[in-house]
Design a protein around this motif. Structure first.
Motif, PDB file in Angstrom:
ATOM      1  N   ARG A 102       5.703 -19.807  -1.696  1.00  0.00           N
ATOM      2  CA  ARG A 102       4.535 -19.326  -1.128  1.00  0.00           C
ATOM      3  C   ARG A 102       4.898 -18.169  -0.115  1.00  0.00           C
ATOM      4  NH1 ARG A 102       2.034 -23.283   2.733  1.00  0.00           N
ATOM      5  NH2 ARG A 102       0.812 -21.565   2.811  1.00  0.00           N
ATOM      6  N   ASP A 103       4.018 -17.274  -0.125  1.00  0.00           N
ATOM      7  CA  ASP A 103       4.522 -15.998   0.968  1.00  0.00           C
ATOM      8  C   ASP A 103       3.843 -16.112   2.245  1.00  0.00           C
ATOM      9  OD1 ASP A 103       5.363 -14.908  -1.496  1.00  0.00           O
ATOM     10  OD2 ASP A 103       3.901 -13.343  -1.649  1.00  0.00           O
ATOM     11  N   GLY A 104       3.225 -17.324   2.465  1.00  0.00           N
ATOM     12  CA  GLY A 104       2.731 -17.320   3.940  1.00  0.00           C
ATOM     13  C   GLY A 104       1.335 -16.557   4.256  1.00  0.00           C
ATOM     14  N   VAL A 105       0.706 -16.178   3.384  1.00  0.00           N
ATOM     15  CA  VAL A 105      -0.580 -15.501   3.560  1.00  0.00           C
ATOM     16  C   VAL A 105      -1.695 -16.460   3.039  1.00  0.00           C
ATOM     17  CG1 VAL A 105       0.652 -13.465   3.547  1.00  0.00           C
ATOM     18  CG2 VAL A 105      -0.290 -13.998   1.418  1.00  0.00           C
ATOM     19  N   ASP A 106      -2.884 -15.711   2.960  1.00  0.00           N
ATOM     20  CA  ASP A 106      -4.095 -16.168   2.216  1.00  0.00           C
ATOM     21  C   ASP A 106      -4.331 -16.019   0.768  1.00  0.00           C
ATOM     22  OD1 ASP A 106      -5.903 -17.578   4.461  1.00  0.00           O
ATOM     23  OD2 ASP A 106      -4.970 -15.971   5.184  1.00  0.00           O
ATOM     24  N   LEU A 107      -3.917 -14.737   0.371  1.00  0.00           N
ATOM     25  CA  LEU A 107      -3.982 -14.405  -0.832  1.00  0.00           C
ATOM     26  C   LEU A 107      -2.889 -13.464  -1.372  1.00  0.00           C
ATOM     27  CD1 LEU A 107      -6.514 -14.002  -3.394  1.00  0.00           C
ATOM     28  CD2 LEU A 107      -6.717 -11.567  -2.633  1.00  0.00           C
ATOM     29  N   VAL A 108      -2.413 -13.625  -2.395  1.00  0.00           N
ATOM     30  CA  VAL A 108      -1.377 -12.707  -3.037  1.00  0.00           C
ATOM     31  C   VAL A 108      -1.985 -12.148  -4.526  1.00  0.00           C
ATOM     32  CG1 VAL A 108       0.842 -12.470  -4.022  1.00  0.00           C
ATOM     33  CG2 VAL A 108       0.415 -14.253  -2.145  1.00  0.00           C
ATOM     34  N   ALA A 109      -2.068 -10.726  -4.684  1.00  0.00           N
ATOM     35  CA  ALA A 109      -2.441 -10.074  -5.843  1.00  0.00           C
ATOM     36  C   ALA A 109      -1.123  -9.368  -6.441  1.00  0.00           C
ATOM     37  CB  ALA A 109      -3.397  -9.149  -5.593  1.00  0.00           C
ATOM     38  N   VAL A 110      -0.886  -9.806  -7.597  1.00  0.00           N
ATOM     39  CA  VAL A 110       0.272  -9.191  -8.451  1.00  0.00           C
ATOM     40  C   VAL A 110      -0.223  -8.400  -9.489  1.00  0.00           C
ATOM     41  CG1 VAL A 110       2.387  -9.670  -9.488  1.00  0.00           C
ATOM     42  CG2 VAL A 110       1.689 -11.178  -7.745  1.00  0.00           C
ATOM     43  N   PHE A 111      -0.053  -6.946  -9.447  1.00  0.00           N
ATOM     44  CA  PHE A 111      -0.611  -6.076 -10.517  1.00  0.00           C
ATOM     45  C   PHE A 111       0.834  -5.765 -11.229  1.00  0.00           C
ATOM     46  CE2 PHE A 111      -3.565  -5.596  -6.963  1.00  0.00           C
ATOM     47  CZ  PHE A 111      -4.902  -5.620  -7.814  1.00  0.00           C
ATOM     48  N   VAL A 114       2.275  -5.787  -5.431  1.00  0.00           N
ATOM     49  CA  VAL A 114       2.143  -7.113  -4.757  1.00  0.00           C
ATOM     50  C   VAL A 114       1.271  -6.484  -3.492  1.00  0.00           C
ATOM     51  CG1 VAL A 114       2.886  -9.118  -3.683  1.00  0.00           C
ATOM     52  CG2 VAL A 114       3.936  -7.933  -5.871  1.00  0.00           C
ATOM     53  N   LEU A 115       0.153  -7.151  -3.335  1.00  0.00           N
ATOM     54  CA  LEU A 115      -0.872  -6.897  -2.080  1.00  0.00           C
ATOM     55  C   LEU A 115      -1.088  -7.995  -1.569  1.00  0.00           C
ATOM     56  CD1 LEU A 115      -3.433  -4.248  -3.212  1.00  0.00           C
ATOM     57  CD2 LEU A 115      -1.593  -3.771  -2.128  1.00  0.00           C
ATOM     58  N   THR A 116      -0.637  -8.492  -0.434  1.00  0.00           N
ATOM     59  CA  THR A 116      -0.905  -9.811   0.291  1.00  0.00           C
ATOM     60  C   THR A 116      -1.983  -9.647   1.405  1.00  0.00           C
ATOM     61  OG1 THR A 116       0.815  -9.511   2.101  1.00  0.00           O
ATOM     62  CG2 THR A 116       1.209 -10.598  -0.079  1.00  0.00           C
ATOM     63  N   CYS A 117      -2.774 -10.563   1.633  1.00  0.00           N
ATOM     64  CA  CYS A 117      -3.855 -10.527   2.681  1.00  0.00           C
ATOM     65  C   CYS A 117      -3.717 -11.629   3.541  1.00  0.00           C
ATOM     66  CB  CYS A 117      -5.338 -10.666   1.997  1.00  0.00           C
ATOM     67  SG  CYS A 117      -5.653  -9.024   0.944  1.00  0.00           S
ATOM     68  N   ARG A 118      -3.684 -11.694   4.710  1.00  0.00           N
ATOM     69  CA  ARG A 118      -3.597 -12.610   5.775  1.00  0.00           C
ATOM     70  C   ARG A 118      -4.678 -12.412   6.797  1.00  0.00           C
ATOM     71  NH1 ARG A 118      -0.108 -14.255  10.208  1.00  0.00           N
ATOM     72  NH2 ARG A 118       0.572 -16.336  10.013  1.00  0.00           N
ATOM     73  N   ALA A 119      -5.156 -13.512   7.374  1.00  0.00           N
ATOM     74  CA  ALA A 119      -6.044 -13.734   8.381  1.00  0.00           C
ATOM     75  C   ALA A 119      -5.220 -13.838   9.546  1.00  0.00           C
ATOM     76  CB  ALA A 119      -7.207 -14.704   8.037  1.00  0.00           C
ATOM     77  N   GLY A 120      -5.917 -13.053  10.587  1.00  0.00           N
ATOM     78  CA  GLY A 120      -5.440 -13.218  11.967  1.00  0.00           C
ATOM     79  C   GLY A 120      -4.279 -12.145  12.396  1.00  0.00           C
ATOM     80  N   GLY A 121      -3.499 -11.624  11.577  1.00  0.00           N
ATOM     81  CA  GLY A 121      -2.317 -10.882  11.900  1.00  0.00           C
ATOM     82  C   GLY A 121      -1.306 -10.885  10.751  1.00  0.00           C
ATOM     83  N   PHE A 122      -0.215 -10.008  10.803  1.00  0.00           N
ATOM     84  CA  PHE A 122       0.876  -9.858  10.102  1.00  0.00           C
ATOM     85  C   PHE A 122       1.566 -11.252  10.432  1.00  0.00           C
ATOM     86  CE2 PHE A 122      -0.664  -5.556   9.998  1.00  0.00           C
ATOM     87  CZ  PHE A 122      -1.028  -5.298   8.810  1.00  0.00           C
TER      88      PHE A 122
END
Length: 246
Positions: free
Chosen positions: A163-172, A235-243
């Motif tokens: 896991r990346d430790g984020v909410d969403l991972v997008a791999v293009f 790869v774009l990752t989205c995380r809530a609350g901070g990096f």
């Protein structure tokens, strides 16, 4: 050579329901264009940026097969706020190989950021995260990668399934050139089930609810000895609350 399994692609309209139901979703190139509201030419205009990626100097396996850049943004709705250059950080619990250290990578180029498709990628990926967790500011990290076969083999995920430790991972998948391998594998984080397939179509995508699934990509090899090959991804990752690392 193993025959690649066809990606279980869904229509753009089914992205959010599929992510909510099973924790991941695959879009083929046509669905990505539909989802982004962009034409193929707009996405192809991003591709030259992958020919200008510096070597990743942090690989603990001693490899010289990965090139990358890194950039950070805060995205809320259509608003995008670039963040000054910062280190990429993952705790050891998410990356047993390269976690626990702050890795500084070269920033994204002005040429890439100036492409009209770039903000749309950030906005729509953040919108997919909002569909999972509710509308809010998203702390987005962008990683253009090139994995090559100049040493005989390239490892897209040398840390293994993770896991990346984020909410969403997008791999293009930006593109593949003269390689075999590079199979995507997605597993339930808390169960036995999984899926394997190979993205081969430029600007197709895999989106992952990082709290529910783990993922990896198998090594790549050249299709012929002495023939250079590579696999380019964004790869774009989205995380809530901070990096991570704040």
């Amino acid at each position: 050579m193993t025959t690649p399994f066809v990606p279980p692609a869904v229509a753009a309209a089914a992205l959010a329901p599929t992510l909510i139901r099973q924790g991941y979703a695959v879009l083929d190139a046509a669905a990505v264009r539909d989802w982004l509201g962009l034409g193929a030419d707009a996405l192809a205009a991003l591709n030259p940026a992958w020919d200008d990626l510096p070597l990743d100097e942090y690989l603990k396996d001693g490899g010289r097969y990965r090139r990358r850049r890194h950039g950070c943004f805060i995205v809320e709705g259509d608003r995008i706020a670039p963040v000054p250059p910062r280190a990429h950080y993952q705790p050891l619990e998410y990356n047993a190989l390269h976690g626990g250290m702050r890795r500084w990578f070269a920033p994204l180029t002005d040429a890439l950021l100036a492409q009209p498709a770039w903000p749309r990628l950030l906005q729509r990926t953040a919108a997919a995260a909002s569909a999972l967790r509710g509308a809010q500011p998203w702390y987005v990290e962008a990683h253009p990668f090139r994995i090559d076969t100049t040493g005989g083999i390239g490892r897209p995920t040398p840390e293994g399934a993770h896991r990346d430790g984020v909410d969403l991972v997008a791999v293009f998948l930006v593109g593949r050139h003269c390689i075999k391998g590079g199979e995507s594998r997605v597993f339930e984080a808390d169960g036995p089930n999984g899926q394997r397939f190979t993205l081969t179509e430029p600007w197709s995508a895999l989106l992952l609810d990082d709290t529910r699934v783990i993922h990896e990509t198998t090594p790549i090899q050249p299709v012929a000895p002495g023939e250079p090959g590579w696999r380019d991804t964004l790869v774009l990752t989205c995380r809530a609350g901070g990096f991570l690392g704040d």
